[in-house]
Design an enzyme around this catalytic site. Structure first.
Site, PDB file in Angstrom:
ATOM      1  N   ARG A  35       1.004  -1.541   0.086  1.00  0.00           N
ATOM      2  CA  ARG A  35      -0.386  -0.601   0.128  1.00  0.00           C
ATOM      3  C   ARG A  35       1.066   1.209  -0.559  1.00  0.00           C
ATOM      4  O   ARG A  35       0.271   2.139  -0.682  1.00  0.00           O
ATOM      5  CB  ARG A  35      -0.743  -0.152   1.168  1.00  0.00           C
ATOM      6  CG  ARG A  35      -2.154   1.318   1.140  1.00  0.00           C
ATOM      7  CD  ARG A  35      -2.742   1.255  -0.017  1.00  0.00           C
ATOM      8  NE  ARG A  35      -3.111   0.577  -0.491  1.00  0.00           N
ATOM      9  CZ  ARG A  35      -3.438   0.554  -1.648  1.00  0.00           C
ATOM     10  NH1 ARG A  35      -2.914   1.950  -2.879  1.00  0.00           N
ATOM     11  NH2 ARG A  35      -3.977  -0.421  -2.070  1.00  0.00           N
TER      12      ARG A  35
ATOM     13  N   LYS B  54       0.871  25.216  -3.621  1.00  0.00           N
ATOM     14  CA  LYS B  54       0.159  24.302  -3.134  1.00  0.00           C
ATOM     15  C   LYS B  54       0.401  22.602  -3.257  1.00  0.00           C
ATOM     16  O   LYS B  54      -0.169  22.185  -4.278  1.00  0.00           O
ATOM     17  CB  LYS B  54      -1.276  24.862  -4.491  1.00  0.00           C
ATOM     18  CG  LYS B  54      -1.639  26.112  -4.279  1.00  0.00           C
ATOM     19  CD  LYS B  54      -2.001  26.329  -5.243  1.00  0.00           C
ATOM     20  CE  LYS B  54      -2.824  28.035  -4.804  1.00  0.00           C
ATOM     21  NZ  LYS B  54      -3.684  28.401  -6.325  1.00  0.00           N
TER      22      LYS B  54
ATOM     23  N   LYS C  75       2.507  40.044  -2.861  1.00  0.00           N
ATOM     24  CA  LYS C  75       1.113  40.281  -3.074  1.00  0.00           C
ATOM     25  C   LYS C  75      -0.168  41.286  -2.187  1.00  0.00           C
ATOM     26  O   LYS C  75       0.335  41.931  -1.633  1.00  0.00           O
ATOM     27  CB  LYS C  75       0.646  38.222  -2.556  1.00  0.00           C
ATOM     28  CG  LYS C  75       1.500  37.246  -3.266  1.00  0.00           C
ATOM     29  CD  LYS C  75       0.429  36.375  -2.708  1.00  0.00           C
ATOM     30  CE  LYS C  75      -0.223  35.657  -3.615  1.00  0.00           C
ATOM     31  NZ  LYS C  75      -0.659  34.502  -3.602  1.00  0.00           N
TER      32      LYS C  75
ATOM     33  N   GLU D  64       3.161  40.367  -7.255  1.00  0.00           N
ATOM     34  CA  GLU D  64       1.605  40.122  -7.908  1.00  0.00           C
ATOM     35  C   GLU D  64       0.912  41.617  -8.759  1.00  0.00           C
ATOM     36  O   GLU D  64       1.091  42.271  -7.153  1.00  0.00           O
ATOM     37  CB  GLU D  64       0.840  39.294  -7.194  1.00  0.00           C
ATOM     38  CG  GLU D  64      -0.651  39.269  -6.970  1.00  0.00           C
ATOM     39  CD  GLU D  64      -1.145  38.278  -6.250  1.00  0.00           C
ATOM     40  OE1 GLU D  64      -0.958  36.788  -6.557  1.00  0.00           O
ATOM     41  OE2 GLU D  64      -2.194  39.281  -5.613  1.00  0.00           O
TER      42      GLU D  64
ATOM     43  N   ASP E 200      -1.704  38.690 -12.063  1.00  0.00           N
ATOM     44  CA  ASP E 200      -2.994  37.421 -11.925  1.00  0.00           C
ATOM     45  C   ASP E 200      -4.181  37.511 -11.855  1.00  0.00           C
ATOM     46  O   ASP E 200      -4.753  38.630 -11.724  1.00  0.00           O
ATOM     47  CB  ASP E 200      -2.919  37.432 -10.237  1.00  0.00           C
ATOM     48  CG  ASP E 200      -3.821  37.363  -8.712  1.00  0.00           C
ATOM     49  OD1 ASP E 200      -3.786  35.724  -9.589  1.00  0.00           O
ATOM     50  OD2 ASP E 200      -5.256  37.673  -8.713  1.00  0.00           O
TER      51      ASP E 200
END
Length: 282
Positions: free
Chosen positions: A103, A138, A170, A198, A219
């Site tokens: 697994r 992320k 940002k 950004e 963005d």
């Protein structure tokens, strides 16, 4: 053992910790109860889907951690695109070891191959433009090095590995600093040489550049805004389109002339590849 290493990643420690999580204090009680200690299995790992392969050497490390003498043959290379039904790995060794490691090994290959497969789809959709695909931060906590390895394997380029390797200014940083210019000025004054800013409006482009930005993250801009921003930048710094990028839109985004397109879903939302492992007594 396949020669495999990643910078800043301790494969042995990862394998030990993952197996320890699964085994607890009592071990694989099912295999211990039902499988004789000297039983041997042969096995084949195969893909049920067309995939881009990533993580097979890590899977090998799980099996060898429990049976160092296991006979393992990796049949395809990392980053190779294979058809559904392709065999990926052959194994022969201690049956308990195989079942106990199964697994952990499959979870890793399924996850990393899923990321590599989605990444390759986005890379292919960018073909014909001059833009390069980037990943993002992320990632699942603790798995960043592996997940970013998988995006590289799928053909993307890694963006920041962490908060330490470039400044990214940002909207929240700008809100505290008072303006884009002041936020960039503070980063320059701190001696930071790589400063990503950004911007979400075309009129922010020139102030950010004048203040010392070395990379602009455009963005959630429309295609027209992206084209206008690229025109204003005139190649002075790299430009990166980000936000809401989909497989069916990335081609036209890349065609605006941006240097990069970043996609968070590569690591945030990639489905696991359908990969199985079938055993038989030998």
């Amino acid at each position: 053992m396949t020669d495999f290493s990643l910078p800043d990643f301790d494969l042995d420690a990862f394998v030990r910790a993952t197996l320890a999580e699964d085994l607890g204090e009592r071990g694989d009680i099912t295999s211990l109860a039902t499988i004789p200690a000297d039983a041997r299995f042969g096995g084949v790992m195969d893909s049920r889907d067309a995939i881009t392969v990533a993580g097979l050497p890590i899977a090998e490390a799980f099996f060898r951690a429990l049976d160092p003498a296991m006979d393992i043959e990796i049949l395809v290379g990392e980053g190779e695109q294979v058809a559904a039904g392709s065999d990926l790995m052959r194994l022969s060794g201690n049956a308990r070891a195989m079942l106990t490691a199964e697994r952990s090994a499959l979870n890793t290959v399924q996850h990393l191959s899923g990321i590599a497969t989605m990444t390759r789809q986005y890379v292919d959709a960018l073909a014909g433009t001059d833009a390069t695909l980037l990943d993002t931060r992320k990632t699942i906590p603790g798995l960043r090095v592996l997940e970013k390895y998988a995006t590289r394997t799928g053909g993307a380029q890694n963006h920041r590995m962490g908060l330490w390797d470039a400044a990214m200014i940002k909207d929240n940083h700008v809100a505290v600093a008072g303006s884009v210019e002041e936020a960039v000025r503070r980063a320059v004054a701190a001696g930071i040489t790589s400063i990503i800013v950004e911007v979400d409006r075309v009129e922010q482009v020139e102030p950010a550049l004048n203040a010392g930005a070395t990379h602009l993250l455009l963005d959630n801009m429309t295609l027209d805004q992206l084209r206008e921003s690229v025109r204003l930048v005139r190649g002075r710094v790299p430009t990166e389109a980000s936000g809401g990028v989909r497989l069916d839109t990335i081609g036209e985004i890349g065609a605006t002339g941006v240097t990069y397109v970043s996609v968070g879903r590569l690591t945030q939302s990639a489905p696991a590849a359908d990969i199985g492992l079938d055993f038989a007594l030998v």
